[in-house]
Scaffold this motif. Structure first.
Motif, PDB file in Angstrom:
ATOM      1  N   SER A  41      15.822 -18.094  11.177  1.00 50.67           N
ATOM      2  CA  SER A  41      16.702 -19.231  11.416  1.00 50.67           C
ATOM      3  C   SER A  41      16.266 -20.434  10.593  1.00 50.67           C
ATOM      4  O   SER A  41      15.081 -20.559  10.236  1.00 50.67           O
ATOM      5  N   TYR A  42      17.199 -21.335  10.343  1.00 47.38           N
ATOM      6  CA  TYR A  42      16.916 -22.560   9.600  1.00 47.38           C
ATOM      7  C   TYR A  42      15.723 -23.283  10.226  1.00 47.38           C
ATOM      8  O   TYR A  42      15.635 -23.433  11.435  1.00 47.38           O
ATOM      9  N   GLY A  43      14.796 -23.705   9.387  1.00 48.84           N
ATOM     10  CA  GLY A  43      13.644 -24.476   9.822  1.00 48.84           C
ATOM     11  C   GLY A  43      12.444 -23.643  10.229  1.00 48.84           C
ATOM     12  O   GLY A  43      11.347 -24.181  10.390  1.00 48.84           O
ATOM     13  N   GLU A  44      12.631 -22.342  10.415  1.00 52.31           N
ATOM     14  CA  GLU A  44      11.498 -21.486  10.751  1.00 52.31           C
ATOM     15  C   GLU A  44      10.479 -21.570   9.615  1.00 52.31           C
ATOM     16  O   GLU A  44      10.840 -21.557   8.436  1.00 52.31           O
ATOM     17  N   THR A  45       9.205 -21.670   9.989  1.00 52.02           N
ATOM     18  CA  THR A  45       8.165 -21.923   8.997  1.00 52.02           C
ATOM     19  C   THR A  45       6.914 -21.112   9.313  1.00 52.02           C
ATOM     20  O   THR A  45       6.536 -20.989  10.474  1.00 52.02           O
ATOM     21  N   ARG A  46       6.299 -20.590   8.292  1.00 51.43           N
ATOM     22  CA  ARG A  46       4.948 -20.028   8.430  1.00 51.43           C
ATOM     23  C   ARG A  46       4.023 -21.102   7.890  1.00 51.43           C
ATOM     24  O   ARG A  46       3.956 -21.334   6.680  1.00 51.43           O
ATOM     25  N   LEU A  47       3.322 -21.788   8.792  1.00 51.14           N
ATOM     26  CA  LEU A  47       2.449 -22.883   8.385  1.00 51.14           C
ATOM     27  C   LEU A  47       1.133 -22.389   7.808  1.00 51.14           C
ATOM     28  O   LEU A  47       0.609 -22.962   6.862  1.00 51.14           O
ATOM     29  N   GLY A  48       0.600 -21.335   8.390  1.00 52.02           N
ATOM     30  CA  GLY A  48      -0.675 -20.802   7.927  1.00 52.02           C
ATOM     31  C   GLY A  48      -0.492 -19.910   6.719  1.00 52.02           C
ATOM     32  O   GLY A  48       0.551 -19.289   6.539  1.00 52.02           O
ATOM     33  N   TRP A  49      -1.505 -19.836   5.912  1.00 48.41           N
ATOM     34  CA  TRP A  49      -1.490 -18.968   4.740  1.00 48.41           C
ATOM     35  C   TRP A  49      -1.735 -17.533   5.161  1.00 48.41           C
ATOM     36  O   TRP A  49      -2.529 -17.270   6.062  1.00 48.41           O
ATOM     37  N   ALA A  50      -1.073 -16.604   4.501  1.00 44.89           N
ATOM     38  CA  ALA A  50      -1.300 -15.167   4.700  1.00 44.89           C
ATOM     39  C   ALA A  50      -1.640 -14.562   3.349  1.00 44.89           C
ATOM     40  O   ALA A  50      -1.086 -14.961   2.318  1.00 44.89           O
ATOM     41  N   VAL A  51      -2.536 -13.591   3.362  1.00 42.24           N
ATOM     42  CA  VAL A  51      -2.958 -12.966   2.112  1.00 42.24           C
ATOM     43  C   VAL A  51      -3.194 -11.482   2.339  1.00 42.24           C
ATOM     44  O   VAL A  51      -3.630 -11.075   3.415  1.00 42.24           O
ATOM     45  N   SER A  52      -2.886 -10.699   1.344  1.00 38.57           N
ATOM     46  CA  SER A  52      -3.251  -9.283   1.313  1.00 38.57           C
ATOM     47  C   SER A  52      -4.342  -9.129   0.274  1.00 38.57           C
ATOM     48  O   SER A  52      -4.184  -9.572  -0.869  1.00 38.57           O
ATOM     49  N   ASN A  53      -5.432  -8.521   0.663  1.00 40.45           N
ATOM     50  CA  ASN A  53      -6.564  -8.393  -0.249  1.00 40.45           C
ATOM     51  C   ASN A  53      -6.445  -7.218  -1.210  1.00 40.45           C
ATOM     52  O   ASN A  53      -7.107  -7.198  -2.238  1.00 40.45           O
ATOM     53  N   GLN A  54      -5.579  -6.236  -0.874  1.00 40.17           N
ATOM     54  CA  GLN A  54      -5.394  -5.069  -1.736  1.00 40.17           C
ATOM     55  C   GLN A  54      -3.948  -4.884  -2.185  1.00 40.17           C
ATOM     56  O   GLN A  54      -3.708  -4.311  -3.240  1.00 40.17           O
ATOM     57  N   ALA A  55      -2.995  -5.349  -1.389  1.00 42.57           N
ATOM     58  CA  ALA A  55      -1.583  -5.035  -1.634  1.00 42.57           C
ATOM     59  C   ALA A  55      -0.893  -6.040  -2.554  1.00 42.57           C
ATOM     60  O   ALA A  55      -1.138  -7.243  -2.482  1.00 42.57           O
ATOM     61  N   THR A  56      -0.021  -5.521  -3.372  1.00 42.47           N
ATOM     62  CA  THR A  56       0.942  -6.319  -4.124  1.00 42.47           C
ATOM     63  C   THR A  56       2.132  -6.555  -3.192  1.00 42.47           C
ATOM     64  O   THR A  56       2.466  -5.693  -2.389  1.00 42.47           O
ATOM     65  N   SER A  57       2.768  -7.725  -3.289  1.00 45.01           N
ATOM     66  CA  SER A  57       3.866  -8.065  -2.389  1.00 45.01           C
ATOM     67  C   SER A  57       5.123  -8.457  -3.156  1.00 45.01           C
ATOM     68  O   SER A  57       5.045  -9.062  -4.226  1.00 45.01           O
ATOM     69  N   LEU A  58       6.257  -8.119  -2.572  1.00 46.46           N
ATOM     70  CA  LEU A  58       7.565  -8.459  -3.119  1.00 46.46           C
ATOM     71  C   LEU A  58       8.440  -8.931  -1.972  1.00 46.46           C
ATOM     72  O   LEU A  58       8.555  -8.247  -0.951  1.00 46.46           O
ATOM     73  N   SER A  59       9.041 -10.115  -2.105  1.00 47.52           N
ATOM     74  CA  SER A  59      10.028 -10.595  -1.144  1.00 47.52           C
ATOM     75  C   SER A  59      11.344 -10.802  -1.875  1.00 47.52           C
ATOM     76  O   SER A  59      11.383 -11.426  -2.944  1.00 47.52           O
ATOM     77  N   LEU A  60      12.418 -10.270  -1.283  1.00 44.47           N
ATOM     78  CA  LEU A  60      13.753 -10.331  -1.877  1.00 44.47           C
ATOM     79  C   LEU A  60      14.717 -10.889  -0.843  1.00 44.47           C
ATOM     80  O   LEU A  60      14.759 -10.402   0.294  1.00 44.47           O
ATOM     81  N   VAL A  61      15.459 -11.925  -1.219  1.00 50.38           N
ATOM     82  CA  VAL A  61      16.417 -12.509  -0.281  1.00 50.38           C
ATOM     83  C   VAL A  61      17.703 -11.674  -0.293  1.00 50.38           C
ATOM     84  O   VAL A  61      18.252 -11.367  -1.350  1.00 50.38           O
ATOM     85  N   VAL A  62      18.116 -11.262   0.895  1.00 50.67           N
ATOM     86  CA  VAL A  62      19.369 -10.534   1.076  1.00 50.67           C
ATOM     87  C   VAL A  62      20.487 -11.541   1.331  1.00 50.67           C
ATOM     88  O   VAL A  62      21.583 -11.436   0.793  1.00 50.67           O
ATOM     89  N   ARG A  63      20.159 -12.545   2.155  1.00 49.94           N
ATOM     90  CA  ARG A  63      21.120 -13.595   2.508  1.00 49.94           C
ATOM     91  C   ARG A  63      20.328 -14.832   2.895  1.00 49.94           C
ATOM     92  O   ARG A  63      19.258 -14.727   3.487  1.00 49.94           O
ATOM     93  N   GLY A  64      20.829 -16.000   2.557  1.00 46.85           N
ATOM     94  CA  GLY A  64      20.201 -17.252   2.968  1.00 46.85           C
ATOM     95  C   GLY A  64      19.295 -17.836   1.903  1.00 46.85           C
ATOM     96  O   GLY A  64      19.477 -17.601   0.709  1.00 46.85           O
ATOM     97  N   ARG A  65      18.301 -18.619   2.376  1.00 47.79           N
ATOM     98  CA  ARG A  65      17.394 -19.331   1.470  1.00 47.79           C
ATOM     99  C   ARG A  65      15.996 -19.394   2.084  1.00 47.79           C
ATOM    100  O   ARG A  65      15.848 -19.813   3.224  1.00 47.79           O
ATOM    101  N   ILE A  66      15.012 -19.019   1.283  1.00 52.60           N
ATOM    102  CA  ILE A  66      13.616 -19.111   1.710  1.00 52.60           C
ATOM    103  C   ILE A  66      12.809 -19.755   0.589  1.00 52.60           C
ATOM    104  O   ILE A  66      12.967 -19.403  -0.582  1.00 52.60           O
ATOM    105  N   ARG A  67      11.996 -20.724   0.964  1.00 56.45           N
ATOM    106  CA  ARG A  67      11.093 -21.356  -0.001  1.00 56.45           C
ATOM    107  C   ARG A  67       9.704 -20.771   0.222  1.00 56.45           C
ATOM    108  O   ARG A  67       9.188 -20.788   1.336  1.00 56.45           O
TER     109      ARG A  67
END
Length: 123
Positions: A41-67
């Motif tokens: 939902s609008y305004g939802e936020t992950r404030l803390g940092w997240a990291v993967s120490n071994q994995a490569t990551s990909l995020s793809l927007v299907v609908r909406g907007r994410i910064r």
């Protein structure tokens, strides 16, 4: 195998494929890849940092907007269907949702127990 990503991921915070899925659930249980179907939902936020120490990551927007914000200092807005960000292991990220009903497909590989870590809000 068929299913619904949103339903199947409820027990795993949206993640529906990966090492954490019990083997009795079939092909969704794998150490090769993790897949998440995230609805936000609008305004939802992950404030803390997240990291993967071994994995490569990909995020793809299907609908909406994410910064997305990265520990490297980079920042990007995924705003059109199909916009994606790809980052290597060891790069921490956090995010903010900028439109209602945002759907993001996230993929990480490989899928390893203990790989993903939450860091403090300051990084």
């Amino acid at each position: 195998m068929i299913g619904n990503a949103a339903d199947d991921g409820q027990a795993f915070r949206g993640w529906f494929v990966g090492h954490f899925v019990p083997p009795q659930l079939g092909l969704r249980s794998t150490d090769a890849i993790e897949v998440k179907f995230g609805t936000h939902s609008y305004g939802e936020t992950r404030l803390g940092w997240a990291v993967s120490n071994q994995a490569t990551s990909l995020s793809l927007v299907v609908r909406g907007r994410i910064r997305l914000y990265f520990s490297t200092g980079a920042e990007t807005l995924l705003a059109e269907p199909g916009d994606y960000a790809l980052w290597q292991s060891g790069v921490a990220h956090r995010w903010r949702i900028e439109a209602d009903d945002t759907v993001v497909l996230t993929v990480r590989w490989p899928s390893r127990p203990g790989d993903a870590a939450e860091l403090s809000e300051s990084g």
